[in-house]
Design a protein around this motif. Structure first.
Motif, short mmCIF file in Angstrom:
data_model
loop_
_atom_site.label_atom_id
_atom_site.label_comp_id
_atom_site.label_asym_id
_atom_site.label_seq_id
_atom_site.Cartn_x
_atom_site.Cartn_y
_atom_site.Cartn_z
N GLU A 130 26.15 55.90 -70.58
CA GLU A 130 24.80 56.02 -70.40
C GLU A 130 23.81 54.91 -69.50
O GLU A 130 23.86 55.80 -67.73
CB GLU A 130 24.11 56.69 -70.94
N TRP A 131 23.43 54.49 -69.84
CA TRP A 131 23.39 53.01 -69.28
C TRP A 131 23.86 52.72 -67.91
O TRP A 131 23.41 52.33 -66.83
CB TRP A 131 22.65 51.46 -69.89
N ASN A 133 26.81 54.05 -66.78
CA ASN A 133 26.79 55.31 -65.27
C ASN A 133 25.55 55.26 -64.18
O ASN A 133 25.39 55.34 -63.00
CB ASN A 133 26.88 56.51 -66.03
N VAL A 134 24.34 54.96 -65.23
CA VAL A 134 23.05 55.54 -64.58
C VAL A 134 22.76 54.09 -63.44
O VAL A 134 23.00 54.76 -62.16
CB VAL A 134 21.64 54.92 -65.37
#
Length: 220
Positions: A130-131, A133-134
């Motif tokens: 997730e990190w 992707n952000v």
């Protein structure tokens, strides 16, 4: 965060040494010493966001945008007055790295004082997928923005003497102060306005309120 920025600094220093050995640059010291600014600069930018989340606007902006930049003025004057010309650039970059590191440490201590106790005692949890992707689009945006801010100076460096490029850079950065004042005003007052709107308006009406005053993009 500190580890990533430290690795980036080490890579910059290694690149400077390789460029020096290959004959592309005459002196690797300014590049190597300048790379030491990177870790503290990265940390202080991250802490800026944390401080703003707690409503500590002065703590967010003052260490880098006020105190560090103001301290550079007497540092530069002292370097030009008391340091030999051939060592001035390296000394100035080293002093700048030291000042930004002290500012980051001071900001970190102040942040820990305003954080809730349970937040400080919480264990670290990482969601790397997730990190990534952000962080990827944010990283690309920041790189592009920084390139746009400096590409004109770098380009002029290929055609003009260093003295002329320095005068151009000083003039262009001075002109940016106009936009900086506007940015500081927005950073201070918009956060207060949003907090007041959240308290005054029901949650369903909050975005309608922001749309009516033209601040919808700040809430998204």
């Amino acid at each position: 965060m500190q580890g990533v920025s430290s690795v980036a600094s080490a890579l910059c220093i290694l690149a400077a040494l390789i460029a020096y050995c290959a004959g592309y640059i005459d002196d690797p010291r300014p590049y190597a010493v300048g790379a030491l600014i990177l870790p503290a600069f990265t940390v202080i930018d991250a802490q800026l966001g944390i401080a703003r989340a707690y409503g500590a606007i002065f703590l967010a902006l003052a260490p880098k945008d006020v105190l560090w930049r103001a301290a550079l003025i007497p540092l530069a004057l002292g370097v030009t007055m008391f340091i030999m010309p051939e060592h001035q650039l390296v000394t100035l970059l080293g002093g700048s790295a030291l000042l930004i590191t002290l500012a980051a440490l001071g900001q970190r201590v102040a942040l820990r004082r305003i954080m809730p106790e349970d937040f400080r005692a919480a264990s670290h949890e990482y969601d790397r997928a997730e990190w990534k992707n952000v962080a990827a689009p944010i990283w690309l945006t920041l790189v592009a923005g920084n390139l746009l801010n400096t590409v004109d100076t770098v380009t002029l460096g290929f055609f003009l003497e260093p003295q002329a490029v320095g005068m151009y850079f000083a003039a262009s950065r001075t002109a940016v102060l106009v936009g900086f004042c506007k940015s500081v005003d927005n950073s201070c007052h918009v956060a207060q306005l949003e907090s007041a709107a959240i308290r005054a308006c029901p949650e369903d009406d909050f975005f309608i309120f922001l749309a009516a005053i033209g601040l919808t993009d700040r809430a998204q």
